[in-house]
Design a protein around this motif. Structure first.
Motif, PDB file in Angstrom:
ATOM      1  N   LEU A 122     -14.758 -21.756   4.586  1.00 40.74           N
ATOM      2  CA  LEU A 122     -15.167 -21.545   2.700  1.00 40.74           C
ATOM      3  C   LEU A 122     -15.051 -19.341   3.096  1.00 40.74           C
ATOM      4  CD1 LEU A 122     -16.752 -24.203   1.809  1.00 40.74           C
ATOM      5  CD2 LEU A 122     -14.469 -23.578   0.607  1.00 40.74           C
ATOM      6  N   ALA A 123     -15.668 -19.286   4.205  1.00 39.96           N
ATOM      7  CA  ALA A 123     -15.913 -17.524   3.826  1.00 39.96           C
ATOM      8  C   ALA A 123     -15.346 -16.900   3.798  1.00 39.96           C
ATOM      9  CB  ALA A 123     -17.131 -17.158   5.317  1.00 39.96           C
ATOM     10  N   ILE A 124     -13.642 -17.556   4.631  1.00 35.71           N
ATOM     11  CA  ILE A 124     -12.357 -16.050   4.447  1.00 35.71           C
ATOM     12  C   ILE A 124     -11.858 -15.874   3.151  1.00 35.71           C
ATOM     13  CG2 ILE A 124     -12.397 -16.505   7.224  1.00 35.71           C
ATOM     14  CD1 ILE A 124      -9.752 -18.317   6.216  1.00 35.71           C
ATOM     15  N   SER A 125     -12.762 -16.674   1.988  1.00 32.78           N
ATOM     16  CA  SER A 125     -11.510 -16.672   1.047  1.00 32.78           C
ATOM     17  C   SER A 125     -12.727 -16.889  -0.183  1.00 32.78           C
ATOM     18  CB  SER A 125     -11.004 -18.167   0.948  1.00 32.78           C
ATOM     19  OG  SER A 125     -10.363 -17.829   1.841  1.00 32.78           O
ATOM     20  N   SER A 126     -12.287 -16.407  -1.624  1.00 31.18           N
ATOM     21  CA  SER A 126     -12.886 -16.072  -2.629  1.00 31.18           C
ATOM     22  C   SER A 126     -13.461 -17.240  -3.318  1.00 31.18           C
ATOM     23  CB  SER A 126     -12.913 -15.358  -3.627  1.00 31.18           C
ATOM     24  OG  SER A 126     -11.365 -15.431  -4.135  1.00 31.18           O
ATOM     25  N   PRO A 127     -14.701 -17.936  -3.957  1.00 36.53           N
ATOM     26  CA  PRO A 127     -14.576 -19.178  -4.473  1.00 36.53           C
ATOM     27  C   PRO A 127     -13.306 -19.473  -4.813  1.00 36.53           C
ATOM     28  CG  PRO A 127     -16.387 -18.244  -4.235  1.00 36.53           C
ATOM     29  CD  PRO A 127     -15.638 -17.428  -4.296  1.00 36.53           C
ATOM     30  N   ARG A 128     -12.896 -18.362  -6.232  1.00 33.81           N
ATOM     31  CA  ARG A 128     -11.210 -18.568  -7.153  1.00 33.81           C
ATOM     32  C   ARG A 128     -10.019 -18.733  -5.746  1.00 33.81           C
ATOM     33  NH1 ARG A 128      -8.933 -20.863 -10.381  1.00 33.81           N
ATOM     34  NH2 ARG A 128      -7.112 -19.341 -11.167  1.00 33.81           N
ATOM     35  N   GLU A 129      -9.919 -18.498  -4.902  1.00 33.89           N
ATOM     36  CA  GLU A 129      -9.017 -18.336  -4.285  1.00 33.89           C
ATOM     37  C   GLU A 129      -8.900 -19.908  -3.428  1.00 33.89           C
ATOM     38  OE1 GLU A 129      -7.914 -14.166  -2.271  1.00 33.89           O
ATOM     39  OE2 GLU A 129      -9.592 -15.201  -1.113  1.00 33.89           O
ATOM     40  N   VAL A 130     -10.523 -20.372  -3.169  1.00 32.82           N
ATOM     41  CA  VAL A 130     -10.521 -21.586  -2.213  1.00 32.82           C
ATOM     42  C   VAL A 130     -10.266 -22.642  -3.561  1.00 32.82           C
ATOM     43  CG1 VAL A 130     -11.759 -23.542  -1.856  1.00 32.82           C
ATOM     44  CG2 VAL A 130     -12.716 -20.680  -0.982  1.00 32.82           C
ATOM     45  N   GLU A 131     -10.576 -22.469  -4.843  1.00 29.83           N
ATOM     46  CA  GLU A 131      -9.793 -23.582  -6.021  1.00 29.83           C
ATOM     47  C   GLU A 131      -8.360 -23.658  -6.381  1.00 29.83           C
ATOM     48  OE1 GLU A 131     -10.293 -23.765 -10.730  1.00 29.83           O
ATOM     49  OE2 GLU A 131     -11.723 -22.208  -9.838  1.00 29.83           O
ATOM     50  N   VAL A 132      -7.949 -22.349  -6.095  1.00 33.02           N
ATOM     51  CA  VAL A 132      -6.008 -22.195  -6.253  1.00 33.02           C
ATOM     52  C   VAL A 132      -5.771 -22.832  -5.029  1.00 33.02           C
ATOM     53  CG1 VAL A 132      -4.729 -20.355  -6.430  1.00 33.02           C
ATOM     54  CG2 VAL A 132      -6.409 -20.437  -7.594  1.00 33.02           C
ATOM     55  N   PHE A 133      -5.654 -23.086  -4.270  1.00 31.06           N
ATOM     56  CA  PHE A 133      -5.472 -23.465  -2.884  1.00 31.06           C
ATOM     57  C   PHE A 133      -5.682 -24.946  -2.946  1.00 31.06           C
ATOM     58  CE2 PHE A 133      -5.444 -23.908   1.927  1.00 31.06           C
ATOM     59  CZ  PHE A 133      -4.546 -23.742   2.040  1.00 31.06           C
ATOM     60  N   ALA A 134      -7.386 -25.286  -3.647  1.00 29.01           N
ATOM     61  CA  ALA A 134      -6.592 -26.494  -3.036  1.00 29.01           C
ATOM     62  C   ALA A 134      -5.591 -26.920  -4.452  1.00 29.01           C
ATOM     63  CB  ALA A 134      -8.794 -26.900  -3.283  1.00 29.01           C
ATOM     64  N   ASN A 135      -6.298 -26.878  -5.433  1.00 24.18           N
ATOM     65  CA  ASN A 135      -5.269 -26.891  -7.060  1.00 24.18           C
ATOM     66  C   ASN A 135      -3.583 -27.039  -6.114  1.00 24.18           C
ATOM     67  OD1 ASN A 135      -6.924 -27.465  -8.477  1.00 24.18           O
ATOM     68  ND2 ASN A 135      -6.827 -25.528  -9.224  1.00 24.18           N
ATOM     69  N   VAL A 136      -2.910 -26.106  -5.174  1.00 23.84           N
ATOM     70  CA  VAL A 136      -1.722 -26.341  -4.624  1.00 23.84           C
ATOM     71  C   VAL A 136      -1.842 -27.398  -3.835  1.00 23.84           C
ATOM     72  CG1 VAL A 136      -0.726 -24.997  -2.737  1.00 23.84           C
ATOM     73  CG2 VAL A 136      -1.386 -24.007  -4.851  1.00 23.84           C
ATOM     74  N   LEU A 137      -2.781 -27.669  -3.035  1.00 28.91           N
ATOM     75  CA  LEU A 137      -2.556 -28.566  -2.167  1.00 28.91           C
ATOM     76  C   LEU A 137      -2.518 -30.277  -2.657  1.00 28.91           C
ATOM     77  CD1 LEU A 137      -4.864 -27.528   0.713  1.00 28.91           C
ATOM     78  CD2 LEU A 137      -2.430 -27.562   0.794  1.00 28.91           C
ATOM     79  N   GLU A 138      -3.313 -30.270  -3.704  1.00 25.58           N
ATOM     80  CA  GLU A 138      -3.761 -31.222  -4.076  1.00 25.58           C
ATOM     81  C   GLU A 138      -2.159 -31.615  -5.180  1.00 25.58           C
ATOM     82  OE1 GLU A 138      -4.197 -34.798  -5.530  1.00 25.58           O
ATOM     83  OE2 GLU A 138      -6.303 -33.777  -4.100  1.00 25.58           O
ATOM     84  N   LYS A 139      -1.584 -30.993  -5.660  1.00 24.45           N
ATOM     85  CA  LYS A 139       0.189 -30.536  -6.011  1.00 24.45           C
ATOM     86  C   LYS A 139       0.880 -31.953  -4.694  1.00 24.45           C
ATOM     87  CE  LYS A 139      -0.165 -27.656  -9.623  1.00 24.45           C
ATOM     88  NZ  LYS A 139       0.222 -26.101  -9.951  1.00 24.45           N
ATOM     89  N   ILE A 140       1.012 -30.661  -4.080  1.00 21.60           N
ATOM     90  CA  ILE A 140       1.858 -30.895  -2.574  1.00 21.60           C
ATOM     91  C   ILE A 140       1.109 -32.120  -2.204  1.00 21.60           C
ATOM     92  CG2 ILE A 140       1.870 -30.601   0.193  1.00 21.60           C
ATOM     93  CD1 ILE A 140       1.641 -27.102  -0.507  1.00 21.60           C
ATOM     94  N   ILE A 141       0.115 -32.811  -2.045  1.00 18.27           N
ATOM     95  CA  ILE A 141       0.558 -34.432  -1.885  1.00 18.27           C
ATOM     96  C   ILE A 141       0.890 -35.204  -2.903  1.00 18.27           C
ATOM     97  CG2 ILE A 141      -1.897 -35.797  -1.014  1.00 18.27           C
ATOM     98  CD1 ILE A 141      -3.745 -33.300  -0.208  1.00 18.27           C
ATOM     99  N   SER A 142       0.178 -35.230  -3.875  1.00 18.71           N
ATOM    100  CA  SER A 142       1.136 -35.834  -4.802  1.00 18.71           C
ATOM    101  C   SER A 142       2.376 -36.367  -5.103  1.00 18.71           C
ATOM    102  CB  SER A 142      -0.112 -34.927  -6.239  1.00 18.71           C
ATOM    103  OG  SER A 142      -0.276 -34.492  -7.214  1.00 18.71           O
ATOM    104  N   LYS A 143       2.589 -35.025  -4.752  1.00 18.45           N
ATOM    105  CA  LYS A 143       4.165 -34.800  -5.443  1.00 18.45           C
ATOM    106  C   LYS A 143       5.385 -35.744  -4.241  1.00 18.45           C
ATOM    107  CE  LYS A 143       3.869 -32.916  -9.564  1.00 18.45           C
ATOM    108  NZ  LYS A 143       2.787 -33.693 -10.740  1.00 18.45           N
TER     109      LYS A 143
END
Length: 143
Positions: A122-143
């Motif tokens: 988490l320290a290598i990214s901003s909270p917003r970057e983590v949120e966006v990345f998590a959303n992208v990963l969730e899309k990859i997983i669910s589609k």
């Protein structure tokens, strides 16, 4: 005839995800070893699942960890050999897995190592970057 649309080179996202996953696993393995914990990253995933809900069946562990059942069966056998889990036969194809007293005794250390790795990530990214990345990963997983 050439296609008239402009082709924009995109990064090899799948390869990058695979490499990132392997890097994270390698760093977790190093951290576990440095903490004096003789467990592999797959064993960590199984223990983590059992720390959340002891007495899971192997197929349930496979579903929670994203690993195939054969891999989980081998991992559980290794954990049993190390004295970290015990098993109970549910049917000829299914085992229920329980934490041993030794696994319970190392739980705080295992979770501490995992939390430190998580915080380093988490320290290598901003909270917003983590949120966006998590959303992208969730899309990859669910589609």
């Amino acid at each position: 005839m050439k296609n008239s649309t402009t082709h924009i080179e995109s990064p090899a996202v799948g390869c990058m995800l695979g490499k990132a996953y392997q890097t994270l696993l390698s760093r977790l393995a190093d951290a576990l070893a440095q903490a004096g914990l003789d467990i592999t990253t797959t064993e960590y995933l199984v223990l983590r699942a059992l720390y959340s809900a002891d007495g899971l069946q192997q197929c349930e562990i496979a579903g929670l960890t994203g690993k195939d059942k054969a891999s989980i069966c081998r991992c559980v056998a290794g954990l049993a050999k190390k004295g970290l889990v015990t098993t109970e036969t549910v049917s000829h194809k299914c085992l229920r897995v329980y934490l041993s007293d030794e696994a319970k005794a190392i739980e705080a250390r295992v979770l501490e190592v995992a939390a430190a790795r998580h915080n380093a990530l988490l320290a290598i990214s901003s909270p917003r970057e983590v949120e966006v990345f998590a959303n992208v990963l969730e899309k990859i997983i669910s589609k």
